[in-house]
Design an enzyme around this catalytic site. Structure first.
Site, short mmCIF file in Angstrom:
data_model
loop_
_atom_site.label_atom_id
_atom_site.label_comp_id
_atom_site.label_asym_id
_atom_site.label_seq_id
_atom_site.Cartn_x
_atom_site.Cartn_y
_atom_site.Cartn_z
N HIS A 47 -36.29 15.34 6.49
CA HIS A 47 -37.41 15.92 5.80
C HIS A 47 -37.39 14.87 4.47
CE1 HIS A 47 -35.82 18.99 3.04
NE2 HIS A 47 -36.11 18.07 2.15
N ALA A 48 -38.77 15.76 4.42
CA ALA A 48 -39.56 14.91 3.63
C ALA A 48 -39.29 14.31 2.25
CB ALA A 48 -40.83 16.01 3.16
N HIS A 90 -30.42 19.28 1.58
CA HIS A 90 -29.79 19.11 0.18
C HIS A 90 -28.00 19.18 -0.43
CE1 HIS A 90 -34.08 19.97 0.18
NE2 HIS A 90 -34.19 19.54 -1.06
N HIS A 148 -47.42 17.66 -1.93
CA HIS A 148 -45.88 17.23 -2.90
C HIS A 148 -45.46 16.76 -2.98
CE1 HIS A 148 -41.69 18.95 -4.32
NE2 HIS A 148 -41.18 18.39 -4.07
N GLU A 149 -45.32 15.90 -2.07
CA GLU A 149 -44.92 14.30 -1.57
C GLU A 149 -45.32 13.19 -2.37
OE1 GLU A 149 -41.90 13.91 -1.25
OE2 GLU A 149 -41.01 15.92 -0.07
N TYR A 163 -35.77 22.51 -7.76
CA TYR A 163 -36.41 23.23 -7.00
C TYR A 163 -37.00 24.99 -7.28
CZ TYR A 163 -35.79 19.27 -3.85
OH TYR A 163 -35.60 18.08 -2.82
N HIS A 186 -44.97 13.27 -6.13
CA HIS A 186 -44.47 12.41 -7.01
C HIS A 186 -44.71 10.84 -6.53
CE1 HIS A 186 -40.29 15.04 -6.12
NE2 HIS A 186 -40.96 15.33 -4.62
N GLU A 228 -40.77 18.41 -9.32
CA GLU A 228 -40.92 18.65 -7.71
C GLU A 228 -41.56 19.65 -8.08
OE1 GLU A 228 -39.31 18.06 -5.47
OE2 GLU A 228 -37.77 16.75 -6.27
O1 X8Z Z 1 -36.45 19.12 -0.55
C1 X8Z Z 1 -38.08 19.81 -0.86
C2 X8Z Z 1 -39.70 18.28 -0.11
C3 X8Z Z 1 -39.08 16.80 -0.99
S1 X8Z Z 1 -37.95 16.70 -2.60
C4 X8Z Z 1 -40.14 18.48 0.72
N1 X8Z Z 1 -37.98 21.20 -0.99
C5 X8Z Z 1 -37.19 21.61 -0.97
C6 X8Z Z 1 -37.33 21.87 0.61
O2 X8Z Z 1 -37.38 21.76 1.13
O3 X8Z Z 1 -35.77 22.99 0.55
C7 X8Z Z 1 -39.31 21.05 -0.96
C8 X8Z Z 1 -39.27 22.82 -1.82
C9 X8Z Z 1 -37.54 22.50 -1.90
ZN ZN Z 2 -39.90 16.88 -3.90
#
Ligand code: X8Z
Ligand code: ZN
Length: 616
Positions: free
Chosen positions: A357-358, A515, A387-388, A525, A391, A415
């Site tokens: 997960h990024a 998450h 996105h990354e 988000y 950050h 975010e």
């Molecule tokens: O988790 C993330 C990023 C890292 S903060 C890739 N996002 C959420 C997800 O993937 O569920 C970005 C959009 C929503």
């Molecule tokens: Zn993020």
């Protein structure tokens, strides 16, 4: 506030001293607990001067422990093994203890008169910084909490179905149009989460005790207290925002359901109920861009496919990252350092388990910024790279602040930074960088907006409900027996999607989303999906743009970059309302920007939906 993410805790971002705490949970200081608090502890009636000295020491102490912890967490996320988990759990426990100790110490100054505003803010940040606090003075509970959070993260990171990784399963969810194959893939990934449930429930109990010891009714109240406003007012504000964007979502939902009915049959996709959750091109039905081909037609053809353009131009992961880096430099940010390129993880290793997960990291709270991602050469990942890096840019901007202010004032900002930049990936921009030969004419706009809406608008209710669920879990409104049913109630209520098959009594479907086992709060988000359009609108106005928002790109605009950087550099030193005002002139989250952005699409959808009965 914190940017990030980490370990036992969250994902994403920065590993600032405070952020680290936010990521984990804690209690008595493992090492030198003592000195951060001694002066005050020895003083029956602490003074404003004691408070000032305390926040200074607390910041230094956090800064001193965070780098080592960050490096352990980095190794753990890059090499998930028994030993790296063991080491990470130790760090997590230590940070949690320190965080609880400092938060408890900060509470001693409640009611002290004559505090200057800066000290008051730092005390508040210390009290609110933890994501999962351990009970005060209970070493055993702190250790258990750290073991559980580390184990949950590891279970998710190493999860696979018949030898297939989440990345491979996600590709099937995106590309398959076979109802049964999609269903098997969807169900398979959820099996990975079942064994998490009991641990998750135990974790909730421990964190709630910790939150109680810090004076919060439960951990959800603690989470809602981090927004420079009353926690109830915050909950009301997100509901207000949702109310403002819901009509747009409902129009999109209605059209997409009709098209899925055509594809799979209305027996499979009833036209008066929620959509089966496995048909939307994404493992969690959170972003629907992958089913663009099913829902767009005629004038809803954007004229190009960014994934294809990247492929045609031989963009590999490195070229994608360099291109994103170049966007940020075009608006005036320093290029990413050499060490970013040397130390980041860009590709999924063949030979070991990593957290794919990024995420974005700042290992030393200065310039050792990196991302960790399993990049694939797709339009989605191209945007996620922005996105990354967003950050990272934020982390580097606020490094000039004292340790307690090295974070965001609102996690929705963290975010939103890179996403706001990615909104400038317009046809004009793609032409400028040589990816696109010809900018599509205006009659292709519905297609462009549709592609964008399938990700950004579709996401809104999902972004909202994940923490609606956790808030109910933490408050006890949902007990472990009802975890899964409560989850699907919210999925149906907000998203209008439903589980495609009855879920087993022992299912723990929330755990199938990164998450939840990763303990990264998720309302950020939802907020980011409002803020990024607000930032984008303000940036375009600054740039003197008077065309439609979806055609505006701030590429190369150093004046906008400078003003943006001024907000980023503030870190957490000011309230989010003040920071927002500095860039946009507004002091509230405002959904009118996202409404304006999608207005032409909303009108088009409402025409398409005539004669259909919408809603579920
Ligand atoms: O988790 C993330 C990023 C890292 S903060 C890739 N996002 C959420 C997800 O993937 O569920 C970005 C959009 C929503
Ligand atoms: Zn993020």
């Amino acid at each position: 506030m914190s940017s990030i993410t980490k370990r036992a805790g969250q994902l994403a971002g920065a590993v600032s001293a405070l952020a680290l705490l936010a990521a984990c949970d804690p209690q008595t200081p493992a090492a030198p607990a003592g000195d951060a608090g001694q002066t005050a502890a020895e003083t029956a009636q602490p003074t404003a001067e004691d408070a000032r000295a305390f926040v200074e020491r607390a910041g230094q102490k956090l800064a001193a422990v965070s780098e080592e912890a960050s490096r352990v967490f980095w190794i753990n996320a890059n090499f998930i093994t028994y030993d790296s988990n063991w080491l990470a759990a130790k760090q997590s426990e230590r940070l949690t203890k320190l965080g609880v100790d400092l938060a408890q110490e900060a509470r001693r100054f409640d009611g002290v008169e004559g505090l200057d505003a800066d000290t008051r803010r730092k005390l508040m940040l210390l009290k609110e910084s933890l994501t999962l606090p351990a009970p005060a003075g209970d070493d055993e509970a702190a250790a258990e909490l750290a073991r559980i959070t580390t184990e949950l993260q590891s279970m998710y990171g190493t999860g696979e179905v018949d030898g297939k990784s989440l990345g491979e399963l996600s590709e099937t969810m995106a590309s398959s149009r076979d109802y049964d194959e999609l269903l098997a893939t969807w169900v398979g990934w959820r099996d990975v989460a079942k064994p998490m449930k009991d641990m998750y429930a135990a974790m909730v109990d421990i964190a709630n005790q910790g939150a109680g010891d810090l004076g919060y009714d439960d951990t959800g109240v603690l989470w809602r207290s981090k927004y420079d406003m009353d926690p109830d007012a915050f909950a009301a504000d997100v509901d207000r925002l949702w109310g403002e964007v819901k009509p747009l979502y409902e129009s999109l939902h209605c059209h997409v359901r009709a098209k899925l009915g055509e594809q799979y049959g209305t027996d499979k996709v009833p036209q008066d109920g929620p959509i089966p959750a496995h048909l939307l091109g994404n493992m969690w039905a959170q972003q629907w861009g992958e089913i663009f081909d099913l829902v767009a037609e005629g004038d809803a053809d954007p004229g190009y496919d960014l994934t294809q353009l990247l492929k045609d131009a031989d963009y590999d992961h490195m070229k994608m990252v360099e291109t994103a880096d170049n966007f940020f430099t075009s608006v005036g940010f320093e290029p990413l350092p050499e060490t970013f390129y040397e130390r980041s993880l860009f590709l999924k290793p063949e030979d070991r388990d990593v957290v794919c997960h990024a995420s974005a990291w700042n290992l030393d709270d200065q310039d050792d910024i990196r991302i960790k991602m399993c990049i694939k050469p797709t339009a989605d990942d191209f945007k996620t790279i922005h996105h990354e890096i967003g950050h990272n840019i934020y982390q580097r901007a606020y490094k000039i602040q004292p340790p307690l202010y090295r974070g965001d004032p609102n996690d929705g900002f963290h975010e939103a930074i890179g996403d706001m930049i990615a909104l400038s990936i317009t046809p004009d921009y793609l032409k400028q960088i040589g990816l696109l030969d010809q900018v599509p004419s205006e009659d292709k706009d519905i297609g462009l907006l549709m592609a964008q809406a399938l990700d950004k608008v579709a996401f809104l209710p999902f972004g909202l409900l994940v923490d609606k669920w956790r808030w109910q879990v933490f408050s006890g409104e949902l007990t472990p027996d009802d975890y899964n049913e409560g989850w699907w109630k919210l999925r149906e209520q907000y998203q209008g999607v439903t589980a495609p098959v009855d879920r087993a009594a022992d299912a723990f479907d929330p755990g199938a989303k990164y998450h939840v086992p990763g303990n990264t709060p998720y309302m950020r988000y939802f907020l980011a999906h409002i803020f990024q359009f607000q930032f984008h609108r303000a940036a375009c106005e600054m740039a003197g743009w008077d065309g439609p928002l979806h055609r505006c790109s701030i590429y190369g605009n150093k004046e906008v970059g400078e003003k943006f950087n001024a907000m980023l550099e503030m870190g957490a030193s000011k309230t989010w309302q003040e920071a927002l005002e500095a860039f946009t002139g507004q002091t509230e989250a405002d959904a009118t920007a996202i409404q304006a952005y999608f207005k032409p699409l909303k009108d088009w959808l409402d025409e398409q939906n005539q004669g259909r009965s919408c809603g579920w």
